[in-house]
Design a protein around this motif. Structure first.
Motif, PDB file in Angstrom:
ATOM      1  N   LYS A  38      89.335  16.659   8.696  1.00  0.00           N
ATOM      2  CA  LYS A  38      90.022  15.545   8.330  1.00  0.00           C
ATOM      3  C   LYS A  38      89.899  14.328   9.140  1.00  0.00           C
ATOM      4  O   LYS A  38      89.993  13.263   8.565  1.00  0.00           O
ATOM      5  CB  LYS A  38      91.691  15.930   8.582  1.00  0.00           C
ATOM      6  CG  LYS A  38      91.943  16.119  10.144  1.00  0.00           C
ATOM      7  CD  LYS A  38      93.497  16.530  10.209  1.00  0.00           C
ATOM      8  CE  LYS A  38      93.654  16.765  11.689  1.00  0.00           C
ATOM      9  NZ  LYS A  38      95.393  17.299  11.870  1.00  0.00           N
ATOM     10  N   TYR A  39      89.218  14.535  10.360  1.00  0.00           N
ATOM     11  CA  TYR A  39      88.792  13.386  11.166  1.00  0.00           C
ATOM     12  C   TYR A  39      87.507  12.690  10.483  1.00  0.00           C
ATOM     13  O   TYR A  39      87.474  11.439  10.531  1.00  0.00           O
ATOM     14  CB  TYR A  39      88.373  13.890  12.641  1.00  0.00           C
ATOM     15  CG  TYR A  39      89.710  14.131  13.234  1.00  0.00           C
ATOM     16  CD1 TYR A  39      90.676  13.417  13.668  1.00  0.00           C
ATOM     17  CD2 TYR A  39      89.959  15.740  13.471  1.00  0.00           C
ATOM     18  CE1 TYR A  39      91.791  13.880  14.346  1.00  0.00           C
ATOM     19  CE2 TYR A  39      90.828  16.014  14.051  1.00  0.00           C
ATOM     20  CZ  TYR A  39      91.997  15.298  14.467  1.00  0.00           C
ATOM     21  OH  TYR A  39      93.126  15.673  14.995  1.00  0.00           O
ATOM     22  N   VAL A  50      87.071  12.728   7.128  1.00  0.00           N
ATOM     23  CA  VAL A  50      87.832  11.663   6.248  1.00  0.00           C
ATOM     24  C   VAL A  50      88.559  10.504   6.568  1.00  0.00           C
ATOM     25  O   VAL A  50      88.282   9.466   5.999  1.00  0.00           O
ATOM     26  CB  VAL A  50      88.862  12.640   5.434  1.00  0.00           C
ATOM     27  CG1 VAL A  50      89.670  11.666   4.477  1.00  0.00           C
ATOM     28  CG2 VAL A  50      88.514  13.989   5.021  1.00  0.00           C
ATOM     29  N   ASP A  51      89.061  10.405   7.679  1.00  0.00           N
ATOM     30  CA  ASP A  51      89.453   9.308   8.436  1.00  0.00           C
ATOM     31  C   ASP A  51      88.350   8.364   8.593  1.00  0.00           C
ATOM     32  O   ASP A  51      88.634   7.363   8.216  1.00  0.00           O
ATOM     33  CB  ASP A  51      90.233   9.650   9.707  1.00  0.00           C
ATOM     34  CG  ASP A  51      90.852   8.513  10.328  1.00  0.00           C
ATOM     35  OD1 ASP A  51      92.204   8.174  10.029  1.00  0.00           O
ATOM     36  OD2 ASP A  51      90.521   7.657  11.082  1.00  0.00           O
ATOM     37  N   PHE A  52      87.229   8.798   9.233  1.00  0.00           N
ATOM     38  CA  PHE A  52      86.136   7.832   9.190  1.00  0.00           C
ATOM     39  C   PHE A  52      85.739   7.294   8.231  1.00  0.00           C
ATOM     40  O   PHE A  52      85.827   6.008   8.078  1.00  0.00           O
ATOM     41  CB  PHE A  52      84.724   8.489  10.039  1.00  0.00           C
ATOM     42  CG  PHE A  52      85.277   9.152  11.368  1.00  0.00           C
ATOM     43  CD1 PHE A  52      86.245   8.641  12.276  1.00  0.00           C
ATOM     44  CD2 PHE A  52      84.280  10.110  11.913  1.00  0.00           C
ATOM     45  CE1 PHE A  52      86.446   9.125  13.545  1.00  0.00           C
ATOM     46  CE2 PHE A  52      84.575  10.631  13.295  1.00  0.00           C
ATOM     47  CZ  PHE A  52      85.294   9.969  13.994  1.00  0.00           C
ATOM     48  N   ARG A  53      85.493   7.940   7.064  1.00  0.00           N
ATOM     49  CA  ARG A  53      84.867   7.360   5.721  1.00  0.00           C
ATOM     50  C   ARG A  53      86.220   6.584   5.265  1.00  0.00           C
ATOM     51  O   ARG A  53      85.877   5.370   4.545  1.00  0.00           O
ATOM     52  CB  ARG A  53      84.760   8.755   4.713  1.00  0.00           C
ATOM     53  CG  ARG A  53      83.875   9.489   5.614  1.00  0.00           C
ATOM     54  CD  ARG A  53      82.447   8.875   5.830  1.00  0.00           C
ATOM     55  NE  ARG A  53      81.532   8.639   4.759  1.00  0.00           N
ATOM     56  CZ  ARG A  53      80.453   7.969   4.472  1.00  0.00           C
ATOM     57  NH1 ARG A  53      80.144   7.124   5.576  1.00  0.00           N
ATOM     58  NH2 ARG A  53      79.754   7.892   3.593  1.00  0.00           N
ATOM     59  N   GLU A  54      87.287   6.784   5.342  1.00  0.00           N
ATOM     60  CA  GLU A  54      88.178   5.913   4.480  1.00  0.00           C
ATOM     61  C   GLU A  54      88.396   4.458   5.388  1.00  0.00           C
ATOM     62  O   GLU A  54      88.851   3.588   4.541  1.00  0.00           O
ATOM     63  CB  GLU A  54      89.775   6.668   4.615  1.00  0.00           C
ATOM     64  CG  GLU A  54      89.788   7.882   3.462  1.00  0.00           C
ATOM     65  CD  GLU A  54      91.019   8.429   3.409  1.00  0.00           C
ATOM     66  OE1 GLU A  54      91.853   8.406   4.339  1.00  0.00           O
ATOM     67  OE2 GLU A  54      91.567   8.964   2.331  1.00  0.00           O
ATOM     68  N   LYS A  55      88.389   4.783   6.684  1.00  0.00           N
ATOM     69  CA  LYS A  55      88.555   3.319   7.382  1.00  0.00           C
ATOM     70  C   LYS A  55      86.958   2.631   7.502  1.00  0.00           C
ATOM     71  O   LYS A  55      87.144   1.464   7.815  1.00  0.00           O
ATOM     72  CB  LYS A  55      88.812   3.742   8.760  1.00  0.00           C
ATOM     73  CG  LYS A  55      90.309   4.372   8.760  1.00  0.00           C
ATOM     74  CD  LYS A  55      90.586   4.457  10.105  1.00  0.00           C
ATOM     75  CE  LYS A  55      92.000   4.986  10.519  1.00  0.00           C
ATOM     76  NZ  LYS A  55      92.118   5.449  11.738  1.00  0.00           N
ATOM     77  N   GLN A  94      95.710   9.086  17.482  1.00  0.00           N
ATOM     78  CA  GLN A  94      95.260   9.914  16.253  1.00  0.00           C
ATOM     79  C   GLN A  94      93.852  10.672  16.410  1.00  0.00           C
ATOM     80  O   GLN A  94      93.943  11.462  15.325  1.00  0.00           O
ATOM     81  CB  GLN A  94      95.284   8.755  15.090  1.00  0.00           C
ATOM     82  CG  GLN A  94      93.956   7.776  15.268  1.00  0.00           C
ATOM     83  CD  GLN A  94      94.425   6.484  15.811  1.00  0.00           C
ATOM     84  OE1 GLN A  94      95.285   6.548  16.759  1.00  0.00           O
ATOM     85  NE2 GLN A  94      93.781   5.620  15.232  1.00  0.00           N
ATOM     86  N   TYR A  95      93.218  10.716  17.312  1.00  0.00           N
ATOM     87  CA  TYR A  95      92.087  11.433  17.656  1.00  0.00           C
ATOM     88  C   TYR A  95      92.156  12.440  18.589  1.00  0.00           C
ATOM     89  O   TYR A  95      91.253  12.762  19.289  1.00  0.00           O
ATOM     90  CB  TYR A  95      90.820  10.409  17.632  1.00  0.00           C
ATOM     91  CG  TYR A  95      90.670   9.466  16.511  1.00  0.00           C
ATOM     92  CD1 TYR A  95      90.285  10.075  15.272  1.00  0.00           C
ATOM     93  CD2 TYR A  95      90.463   8.217  16.820  1.00  0.00           C
ATOM     94  CE1 TYR A  95      90.086   9.153  14.135  1.00  0.00           C
ATOM     95  CE2 TYR A  95      90.413   7.338  15.628  1.00  0.00           C
ATOM     96  CZ  TYR A  95      90.110   7.925  14.383  1.00  0.00           C
ATOM     97  OH  TYR A  95      90.047   7.258  13.130  1.00  0.00           O
ATOM     98  N   TYR A  97      88.492  15.569  -0.702  1.00  0.00           N
ATOM     99  CA  TYR A  97      88.277  14.198  -0.396  1.00  0.00           C
ATOM    100  C   TYR A  97      87.076  13.948  -1.086  1.00  0.00           C
ATOM    101  O   TYR A  97      86.942  13.030  -1.996  1.00  0.00           O
ATOM    102  CB  TYR A  97      88.332  13.670   1.042  1.00  0.00           C
ATOM    103  CG  TYR A  97      87.652  12.444   1.252  1.00  0.00           C
ATOM    104  CD1 TYR A  97      88.339  11.123   0.929  1.00  0.00           C
ATOM    105  CD2 TYR A  97      86.431  12.333   1.883  1.00  0.00           C
ATOM    106  CE1 TYR A  97      87.886  10.025   1.126  1.00  0.00           C
ATOM    107  CE2 TYR A  97      85.897  11.033   1.849  1.00  0.00           C
ATOM    108  CZ  TYR A  97      86.594   9.790   1.596  1.00  0.00           C
ATOM    109  OH  TYR A  97      85.980   8.732   1.764  1.00  0.00           O
ATOM    110  N   ILE A 133      90.809  15.690  18.144  1.00  0.00           N
ATOM    111  CA  ILE A 133      89.436  15.808  17.346  1.00  0.00           C
ATOM    112  C   ILE A 133      88.392  16.803  17.915  1.00  0.00           C
ATOM    113  O   ILE A 133      87.954  17.508  17.360  1.00  0.00           O
ATOM    114  CB  ILE A 133      88.831  14.356  17.580  1.00  0.00           C
ATOM    115  CG1 ILE A 133      87.722  14.270  16.396  1.00  0.00           C
ATOM    116  CG2 ILE A 133      88.389  14.058  18.643  1.00  0.00           C
ATOM    117  CD1 ILE A 133      86.940  12.989  16.187  1.00  0.00           C
TER     118      ILE A 133
END
Length: 566
Positions: free
Chosen positions: A75-76, A78-83, A265-266, A124, A269
């Protein structure tokens, strides 16, 4: 009895038909019974196999393909990619899962969709683009000279050049890296991914050696220097390490590096959060508890005391040490695995260099800039102790932006004391153990006079060359001795009003100790009264006993003590 009869008897024994009388005559019946009993005990005490645990395995591909337990951290990604994050830096202590996460990133950017079935990122990612990935692991570059480090970097680059079919005419590591990334981009049409794992490994052991640090740091700075100019050819860059060296000195002008180490949020991780442990790994705890004759709650409590306690941000999740937790699950035994895996040599050098007051490690109040600091700017041990995992965030006070740092858990605390007692007190472990046993027995008998005699004898065994004759040094020794006793009895060294050298809690009695060097025991008693060390305990309904101790630096042991009950 002939050989033939003996062989026949053994065959009958194996098939379970041997009569007791014959068995006794041949002298093997008792052994057979013992063996059967032992097997029953082993079966009873073995934990159910719930999962295969990846002990020592840091490769995502191996874990997924061979069915080892994997706690989903995708999920982390995914977070990198979305941001749209591109240059990311993560600092965590050794053996905390950084390499596994780096390996997970590598598999993702290589487009290995089959490895991610059932994981968060599978919902995702739809495209699974295959990028050229350059994964440089610097963990093998420890304890190296300048020449060895240059050869190590050259060997890593040559390996990648062979994979990409690129024959370079360049000699310098930075130019080879630059050309390699560009070549991969030209060959595939896709931007490259650079992963640098344990970037600071070549520097950590020479952090106290100014000359060597400068030379090795210059080599690494040169190696990393192309990253900024390679921006047009890079899809993603991920860098991990233990310490936070200055971006300007290590990563040149890479001023767009996102340091996510202290972001809420990390916080989970790397490592295993309490939520992950009590959901995904609940059957593992239940099986381990059954094997150890504990309930689920008792086993969870014991695991928490040993391996929990890490916090990496203001509102961090509760994080367990993943290395120790997985080792404990695999072995079916709760033990100090992380600390036992090797105490870095820099730790003792660090404590010596900065004259660390060990008693303050239990609760250190500070601000962010004091521990989130680059190694070059360090003027005290706090930043490296935090970044290395010997201290962690225990509390955050937003009004004053104040952090309280402390030792994470029992594993680190006991391991730290085990390492420091031979350094500060007595290198002979047998002497340490004998003292602990004798002292504790006397205390549990409420024979404090005998306990102090044990202490007097023990302190006389401290080698002369370990002493510097300062009061602070003897107080450190005294603190270490009482802290180490926490393995057997509950100890305390702080109160809201003042700091006694030791406060020892027993079922019906509280003892408050104060130590004076080359001063009288009466002066030590007087300080207990003047500083109000006893006041916090008056409401506990126990006997209160204060003990003043005088240490003679010439005789190198306790010369006198006074005991007084309130």
């Amino acid at each position: 009895i002939t050989k033939k009869i003996r062989i026949k008897a053994m065959i009958l024994l194996a098939t379970g038909m041997l009569q007791e009388k014959i068995g006794r005559k041949l002298g093997i019946f008792r052994f057979s019974s013992y063996l059967s009993s032992a097997k029953r005990k082993v079966r009873k005490n073995m934990a159910k196999i719930v999962n295969k645990y990846p002990v020592g395995i840091q490769t995502f591909e191996d874990i997924r393909e061979k069915g080892y337990l994997y706690i989903d951290k995708t999920k982390y990604i995914v977070d990198f990619r979305e941001k749209g994050m591109k240059f990311v830096f993560l600092s965590r202590p050794r053996r905390f899962g950084k390499s596994l996460f780096a390996s997970t990133l590598q598999a993702y950017f290589e487009g290995r969709k089959e490895l991610f079935e059932g994981l968060a990122i599978a919902d995702y990612e739809k495209d699974w683009v295959k990028h050229p990935v350059f994964h440089f692991d610097l963990s093998g570059a420890k304890h190296m000279s300048v020449e060895q480090l240059e050869r190590y970097l050259a060997d890593m680059l040559e390996e990648q050049e062979t994979i990409w079919g690129y024959k370079t005419h360049q000699v310098d590591a930075n130019l080879r890296l630059k050309d390699l990334v560009k070549k991969a981009y030209e060959k595939t049409g896709e931007k490259a991914v650079v992963i640098i794992d344990e970037y600071d490994a070549p520097l950590l052991d020479v952090v106290h050696e100014k000359e060597n640090l400068q030379l090795l740091r210059r080599i690494m700075q040169n190696f990393y220097s192309p990253l900024k100019m390679l921006d047009p050819y890079l899809e993603f860059c991920f860098i991990t390490g233990i310490t936070k060296f200055s971006q300007l000195s290590i990563f040149s002008e890479l001023n767009n590096l996102d340091n996510i180490s202290l972001f809420d949020q990390y916080s989970a991780i790397c490592g295993i959060s309490k939520t992950e442990l009590t959901t995904q790994m609940k059957p593992d705890i239940e099986a381990m508890g059954e094997a150890l004759n504990m309930t689920y709650e008792e086993c969870l409590k014991e695991l928490t005391q040993f391996y929990d306690g890490y916090h990496f941000s203001e509102k961090s999740e509760d994080i367990f040490n993943p290395f120790s937790l997985v080792k404990a699950m695999n072995a079916g035994k709760i033990a100090p695995y992380w600390f036992g895996s090797g105490t870095p040599s820099f730790l003792l050098k660090l404590l010596d260099k900065y004259h660390v007051n060990l008693s303050t490690l239990e609760s250190q109040e500070t601000v962010l800039s004091s521990f989130d600091q680059s190694t070059e700017e360090m003027t005290e041990a706090l930043p490296l102790l935090y970044q290395s995992g010997y201290l962690t965030i225990k509390k955050y006070e937003p009004m004053f932006q104040e952090y309280t740092l402390g030792i994470p858990n029992k594993e680190v605390r006991d391991g730290l004391l085990n390492s420091l007692i031979p350094h500060y007190v007595n290198p002979r472990r047998s002497d340490n153990n004998a003292f602990l046993l004798g002292f504790c027995k006397a205390v549990y008998r409420n024979d404090i006079e005998a306990a102090l005699e044990h202490m007097r004898t023990y302190m006389a065994t401290i080698p002369y060359d370990l002493e510097n004759h300062s009061e602070k040094h003897y107080q450190t020794i005294f603190y270490l001795m009482f802290s180490f006793l926490n393995i057997y009895i509950r100890t305390e060294v702080k109160s809201a009003i003042g700091r006694a050298d030791a406060v020892m809690h027993m079922p019906d009695t509280i003892y408050v100790f104060e130590l004076k060097v080359d001063k009288s025991a009466d002066e030590a008693l007087a300080q207990i009264d003047e500083k109000g060390y006893m006041l916090p305990y008056h409401t506990e309904g126990k006997r209160l006993i204060k003990i003043g101790i005088s240490f003679d630096s010439t005789q190198r042991t306790i010369s006198d003590w006074k005991i007084k009950e309130e």
